[in-house]
Design a protein around this motif. Structure first.
Motif, PDB file in Angstrom:
ATOM      1  N   LEU A 134      14.449 -44.186  19.714  1.00 53.69           N
ATOM      2  CA  LEU A 134      14.601 -42.852  20.142  1.00 53.69           C
ATOM      3  C   LEU A 134      14.211 -41.668  19.344  1.00 53.69           C
ATOM      4  CD1 LEU A 134      17.923 -43.697  22.124  1.00 53.69           C
ATOM      5  CD2 LEU A 134      15.825 -43.408  23.079  1.00 53.69           C
ATOM      6  N   PRO A 135      14.317 -41.770  18.154  1.00 49.28           N
ATOM      7  CA  PRO A 135      14.224 -40.326  17.701  1.00 49.28           C
ATOM      8  C   PRO A 135      12.509 -39.992  17.527  1.00 49.28           C
ATOM      9  CG  PRO A 135      15.815 -41.784  16.126  1.00 49.28           C
ATOM     10  CD  PRO A 135      15.325 -42.438  17.497  1.00 49.28           C
ATOM     11  N   ILE A 136      11.990 -41.193  17.414  1.00 52.38           N
ATOM     12  CA  ILE A 136      10.371 -41.076  17.539  1.00 52.38           C
ATOM     13  C   ILE A 136       9.988 -40.633  19.071  1.00 52.38           C
ATOM     14  CG2 ILE A 136       8.069 -41.985  17.405  1.00 52.38           C
ATOM     15  CD1 ILE A 136       9.301 -43.792  15.276  1.00 52.38           C
ATOM     16  N   TYR A 137      10.552 -40.971  19.996  1.00 57.47           N
ATOM     17  CA  TYR A 137      10.324 -40.877  21.479  1.00 57.47           C
ATOM     18  C   TYR A 137      10.688 -39.276  21.738  1.00 57.47           C
ATOM     19  CZ  TYR A 137      11.078 -41.023  26.533  1.00 57.47           C
ATOM     20  OH  TYR A 137      10.963 -40.891  27.809  1.00 57.47           O
ATOM     21  N   GLY A 138      11.894 -38.911  21.068  1.00 58.67           N
ATOM     22  CA  GLY A 138      12.355 -37.477  21.232  1.00 58.67           C
ATOM     23  C   GLY A 138      11.494 -36.284  20.470  1.00 58.67           C
ATOM     24  N   VAL A 139      10.842 -36.925  19.388  1.00 59.92           N
ATOM     25  CA  VAL A 139      10.020 -35.911  18.712  1.00 59.92           C
ATOM     26  C   VAL A 139       8.787 -35.705  19.381  1.00 59.92           C
ATOM     27  CG1 VAL A 139       8.645 -35.793  16.622  1.00 59.92           C
ATOM     28  CG2 VAL A 139      10.915 -36.296  16.349  1.00 59.92           C
ATOM     29  N   LEU A 140       8.193 -36.707  19.978  1.00 55.40           N
ATOM     30  CA  LEU A 140       6.982 -36.785  20.665  1.00 55.40           C
ATOM     31  C   LEU A 140       7.163 -36.106  22.032  1.00 55.40           C
ATOM     32  CD1 LEU A 140       5.552 -40.335  20.414  1.00 55.40           C
ATOM     33  CD2 LEU A 140       5.021 -38.366  19.025  1.00 55.40           C
ATOM     34  N   ALA A 141       8.041 -36.191  22.674  1.00 50.50           N
ATOM     35  CA  ALA A 141       8.354 -35.521  23.909  1.00 50.50           C
ATOM     36  C   ALA A 141       8.651 -33.610  23.386  1.00 50.50           C
ATOM     37  CB  ALA A 141       9.760 -36.018  24.529  1.00 50.50           C
ATOM     38  N   LEU A 142       9.582 -33.624  22.533  1.00 48.36           N
ATOM     39  CA  LEU A 142       9.498 -32.493  21.870  1.00 48.36           C
ATOM     40  C   LEU A 142       8.017 -31.504  21.677  1.00 48.36           C
ATOM     41  CD1 LEU A 142      11.463 -29.961  21.394  1.00 48.36           C
ATOM     42  CD2 LEU A 142      11.502 -30.551  19.038  1.00 48.36           C
ATOM     43  N   ALA A 143       7.144 -32.414  20.960  1.00 46.14           N
ATOM     44  CA  ALA A 143       5.876 -31.602  20.300  1.00 46.14           C
ATOM     45  C   ALA A 143       5.320 -31.342  21.737  1.00 46.14           C
ATOM     46  CB  ALA A 143       5.136 -32.771  19.852  1.00 46.14           C
ATOM     47  N   VAL A 144       5.128 -31.814  22.599  1.00 38.44           N
ATOM     48  CA  VAL A 144       4.136 -31.501  23.833  1.00 38.44           C
ATOM     49  C   VAL A 144       4.889 -30.420  24.702  1.00 38.44           C
ATOM     50  CG1 VAL A 144       4.974 -33.171  25.552  1.00 38.44           C
ATOM     51  CG2 VAL A 144       2.622 -32.299  25.584  1.00 38.44           C
ATOM     52  N   ASN A 145       6.158 -30.541  24.740  1.00 31.68           N
ATOM     53  CA  ASN A 145       6.871 -29.511  25.491  1.00 31.68           C
ATOM     54  C   ASN A 145       7.524 -28.319  24.888  1.00 31.68           C
ATOM     55  OD1 ASN A 145       6.881 -30.981  28.017  1.00 31.68           O
ATOM     56  ND2 ASN A 145       8.125 -32.293  26.830  1.00 31.68           N
ATOM     57  N   ALA A 146       7.307 -28.071  23.579  1.00 33.94           N
ATOM     58  CA  ALA A 146       7.862 -26.964  22.807  1.00 33.94           C
ATOM     59  C   ALA A 146       7.396 -25.644  22.915  1.00 33.94           C
ATOM     60  CB  ALA A 146       7.679 -27.365  21.304  1.00 33.94           C
ATOM     61  N   PHE A 147       6.087 -25.409  22.818  1.00 30.23           N
ATOM     62  CA  PHE A 147       5.523 -24.127  23.155  1.00 30.23           C
ATOM     63  C   PHE A 147       5.597 -23.894  24.595  1.00 30.23           C
ATOM     64  CE2 PHE A 147       3.586 -25.167  19.189  1.00 30.23           C
ATOM     65  CZ  PHE A 147       3.414 -23.896  18.607  1.00 30.23           C
ATOM     66  N   PRO A 148       5.051 -24.754  25.904  1.00 27.98           N
ATOM     67  CA  PRO A 148       5.641 -24.269  27.254  1.00 27.98           C
ATOM     68  C   PRO A 148       7.002 -23.792  27.357  1.00 27.98           C
ATOM     69  CG  PRO A 148       3.861 -26.089  27.250  1.00 27.98           C
ATOM     70  CD  PRO A 148       4.690 -25.988  25.647  1.00 27.98           C
ATOM     71  N   LEU A 149       7.695 -24.602  26.677  1.00 34.66           N
ATOM     72  CA  LEU A 149       9.161 -24.273  27.066  1.00 34.66           C
ATOM     73  C   LEU A 149       9.755 -23.075  26.414  1.00 34.66           C
ATOM     74  CD1 LEU A 149      11.135 -27.572  26.408  1.00 34.66           C
ATOM     75  CD2 LEU A 149      11.159 -26.311  28.601  1.00 34.66           C
ATOM     76  N   PHE A 150       8.933 -22.530  25.328  1.00 31.66           N
ATOM     77  CA  PHE A 150       9.397 -21.172  24.860  1.00 31.66           C
ATOM     78  C   PHE A 150       8.419 -19.963  25.440  1.00 31.66           C
ATOM     79  CE2 PHE A 150       8.134 -17.807  21.660  1.00 31.66           C
ATOM     80  CZ  PHE A 150       9.426 -17.163  21.479  1.00 31.66           C
ATOM     81  N   VAL A 151       7.338 -20.345  26.011  1.00 33.70           N
ATOM     82  CA  VAL A 151       6.270 -19.242  26.452  1.00 33.70           C
ATOM     83  C   VAL A 151       6.739 -18.908  28.007  1.00 33.70           C
ATOM     84  CG1 VAL A 151       4.107 -18.861  27.328  1.00 33.70           C
ATOM     85  CG2 VAL A 151       4.477 -19.599  25.124  1.00 33.70           C
ATOM     86  N   PHE A 152       6.936 -20.020  28.688  1.00 36.40           N
ATOM     87  CA  PHE A 152       7.259 -19.833  30.145  1.00 36.40           C
ATOM     88  C   PHE A 152       8.510 -18.858  30.356  1.00 36.40           C
ATOM     89  CE2 PHE A 152       8.347 -21.525  34.733  1.00 36.40           C
ATOM     90  CZ  PHE A 152       7.014 -20.864  35.004  1.00 36.40           C
ATOM     91  N   PRO A 153       9.746 -19.111  29.796  1.00 27.33           N
ATOM     92  CA  PRO A 153      10.867 -18.335  29.969  1.00 27.33           C
ATOM     93  C   PRO A 153      10.596 -16.865  29.566  1.00 27.33           C
ATOM     94  CG  PRO A 153      11.831 -20.264  28.871  1.00 27.33           C
ATOM     95  CD  PRO A 153      10.041 -20.312  28.942  1.00 27.33           C
ATOM     96  N   VAL A 154       9.717 -16.727  28.412  1.00 29.59           N
ATOM     97  CA  VAL A 154       9.531 -15.333  28.019  1.00 29.59           C
ATOM     98  C   VAL A 154       8.877 -14.514  29.048  1.00 29.59           C
ATOM     99  CG1 VAL A 154       8.143 -13.870  26.318  1.00 29.59           C
ATOM    100  CG2 VAL A 154       9.671 -15.809  25.440  1.00 29.59           C
ATOM    101  N   ILE A 155       7.782 -15.224  29.774  1.00 31.81           N
ATOM    102  CA  ILE A 155       7.165 -14.631  30.728  1.00 31.81           C
ATOM    103  C   ILE A 155       7.695 -14.252  31.736  1.00 31.81           C
ATOM    104  CG2 ILE A 155       5.081 -15.009  32.243  1.00 31.81           C
ATOM    105  CD1 ILE A 155       3.496 -16.801  30.394  1.00 31.81           C
ATOM    106  N   LEU A 156       8.704 -15.051  32.329  1.00 23.52           N
ATOM    107  CA  LEU A 156       9.479 -14.881  33.510  1.00 23.52           C
ATOM    108  C   LEU A 156      10.434 -13.840  33.407  1.00 23.52           C
ATOM    109  CD1 LEU A 156       9.952 -18.577  34.866  1.00 23.52           C
ATOM    110  CD2 LEU A 156       8.391 -16.680  35.603  1.00 23.52           C
ATOM    111  N   SER A 157      10.904 -13.820  31.954  1.00 24.87           N
ATOM    112  CA  SER A 157      12.122 -12.688  31.608  1.00 24.87           C
ATOM    113  C   SER A 157      11.340 -11.354  31.838  1.00 24.87           C
ATOM    114  CB  SER A 157      12.723 -13.126  30.249  1.00 24.87           C
ATOM    115  OG  SER A 157      11.733 -12.943  29.136  1.00 24.87           O
TER     116      SER A 157
END
Length: 568
Positions: A134-157
């Motif tokens: 599970l930790p490896i699974y979580g790290v890989l999921a976070l790696a691909v989603n980290a930048f979009p998860l941060f950028v999209f809310p900034v744009i919408l706000s």
């Protein structure tokens, strides 16, 4: 397996010891070279995912910031498409991890032989497996989603009255729910197969299930890339069949802006996640011990069907090759691909990527002009049998570098004194027969029937010449017997190498398909281009045959700067 823990050893201590052992075995493998860093493959994979996430973030910025001005209604519709794309990527990456590491939750043969003799509870073993994966699974999921998860809310706000956290929390929660659903659904599916099928049938069916899941991921990605929302309701009628849409509905439910269709999709997503979690726990709880027992029982079974297949393969290779070493390598390569689910999965992944590239190219053509557009000469259709064989060649070439049964390569080392000619001829012949020959037959059957005999024949000839040049380029520096060399992480930068191959060839394929189509209707130009390709192929072949710097086959990868020490 249900015995109590040994005296003096707590269950918690057993759990931590097993977790460390499973995590180490997950990272370390005999396919790695002795000088290899076991963390480098994970770092390479993380780098690829992070780069992919950065590309998605750039697409969001280009749409909402750098693109032409949009009204509030247009921006809301574009946001639906962006949300679908991000959640589809989250689901697809999570599913790809499960497909690639399908056996990580299973006990392997070593576990099945050792653990039943130890006083360890089954729940401790299963919990340790989960804690290792599970930790490896979580790290890989976070790696691909980290930048979009941060950028999209900034744009919408910047364009709404909501703040960053009001956009970020629903997006993060929907993404986490999507990745949890994929993991639980895979556990449930594996649990069902374990309980229903015998061991050998389970192993055989698992390969096909992985292939179907891979095809489903590609279809899901294609559906998201081709989605354009319509005014009124941006939710299509078939959204209920696509898991990523469920979590788009859940995202809008968290925001409090969900329409009735979105609420229905959110309910399906929550129900499916709860069902998958419960079904996975029940299936593994009932089938884990049974699987351990059947692993030992079925490990040494001999299959009569494998013997019949081997006899047919021997007759075929005897017809294709006269040199005994060449026949041996052809047999070895064919049998390894037939037996190894990992190598078939690598090849299937590249072929699926090729199909996605073809679909993305053909989609706008069919959408704008209908299916009858395929009957008229056009570059997208001409490029199908240029792109697909390339991905087949690339997948085959990379699968050759993934070792299998390294302990058996002593036979090739023993016969190496006879030179490399027979082995390398077998490598080229297999790639030719497996990829270029089917493409040539398909082109010869399709293009003359669609666009006339003479132009179709000229187009087929150019396609074959292009693929032969690509084949020679791919085996130019190949100095290995397929599947017999350990892998050295970091020696070849996969993030750059594979990206260069795919990106560079797709650009060249676009130009080559247009030029080949033009040459097919101009005989004089066809003669010139075909002559250039034939000269390039002859020059590459002659240079390969005159290569005097042969230093023997590579069986153990070493860094470029490290001398061979012979372990003295």
């Amino acid at each position: 397996m249900s015995a109590a823990p040994a005296v003096g050893v707590s269950e918690r201590a057993q759990f931590h010891a097993l977790r460390r052992a499973f995590a180490r075995r997950f990272m370390e493998h005999e396919i790695l070279a002795a000088a290899g860093d076991v963390l480098q493959p994970l770092a390479d994979f993380l780098g690829i995912l992070i780069a992919f996430g950065i590309a998605i973030a750039y697409m969001l910025i280009r749409t909402h910031v750098l693109g032409p001005p949009m009204s509030i209604a247009e921006r809301e519709l574009a946001a639906w498409s962006d949300e679908l794309l991000m959640l589809t990527i989250a689901v697809s990456v999570a599913a790809a991890f499960i497909i690639l590491f399908w056996d990580t939750l299973f006990p392997d043969l070593t576990d099945a032989r050792i653990l039943p003799a130890l006083p360890v509870r089954m729940r401790t073993v299963f919990a340790a497996k989960l804690a290792a994966v599970l930790p490896i699974y979580g790290v890989l999921a976070l790696a691909v989603n980290a930048f979009p998860l941060f950028v999209f809310p900034v744009i919408l706000s910047c364009y709404t009255q909501r703040g960053f956290c009001e956009w970020f929390a629903p997006q993060a929660a929907a993404t986490a729910a999507a990745t949890v659903f994929v993991f639980c659904a895979s556990v449930m599916l594996q649990g069902i197969l374990i309980n229903v099928l015998p061991y050998r049938l389970f192993r055989r069916v698992s390969v096909y299930v992985q292939g179907l899941l891979l095809a489903g991921v590609m279809v899901l990605l294609f559906s998201a890339l081709g989605f354009s929302p319509l005014p009124g309701s941006p939710v299509p009628q078939n959204a209920v069949w696509l898991p990523s849409w469920w979590f788009v509905g859940l995202y809008h439910g968290f925001l409090g802006t969900a329409s009735p269709e979105a609420w229905r999709l959110a309910g399906i997503g929550v129900g499916a996640t709860v069902l998958a979690a419960g079904g996975g726990a029940l299936g593994y709880g009932l089938g884990y011990a049974r699987f351990v027992r059947r692993t030992v029982e079925g490990a040494g079974a001999v299959r009569e069907r494998e013997r019949r297949r081997t006899g047919t393969l021997n007759h075929l290779t005897r017809f294709l090759a006269r040199d005994p070493r060449e026949r041996a390598v052809l047999n070895f390569v064919a049998r390894t691909l037939a037996r190894s689910g990992t190598h078939r999965l690598v090849l299937g992944a590249f072929l699926s990527l090729g199909f996605i590239c073809v679909l993305i190219t053909l989609g706008p053509l069919v959408r704008d002009r209908g299916w009858q557009a395929l009957a008229s000469p056009n570059a997208p259709v001409a490029g199908i049998l240029i792109v697909l064989p390339f991905f087949g060649l690339l997948g085959t070439r990379i699968s050759f570098s993934v070792p299998a049964e390294l302990g058996a390569n002593w036979l090739f080392r023993f016969t190496e004194g006879r030179g490399p000619a027979g082995v390398l001829a077998a490598v080229r012949k297999f790639m030719l027969l497996a990829t270029v020959a089917p493409a040539a037959i398909a082109a010869l059957a399709i293009y003359p029937a669609l666009w006339g005999f003479a132009p179709g024949l000229r187009l087929t000839a150019l396609i074959v010449l292009i693929e032969l040049v690509v084949l020679e380029a791919m085996v130019w520096t190949f100095r290995k017997v397929p599947f017999t060399c350990s892998y050295l992480p970091g020696k070849a930068n996969l993030k750059v190498t594979i990206g260069f191959y795919i990106g560079g060839f797709l650009g060249l394929a676009f130009v080559a398909s247009r030029e080949a189509l033009w040459c097919a209707w101009h005989p004089a130009r066809f003669v010139i281009v075909a002559a250039v390709l034939m000269l390039a192929l002859a020059a590459m072949t002659l240079a390969r045959r005159r290569d005097r710097e042969w230093g023997g086959f590579v069986y153990e990868e070493t860094p470029e700067w490290q001398p061979i020490r012979m372990e003295l």
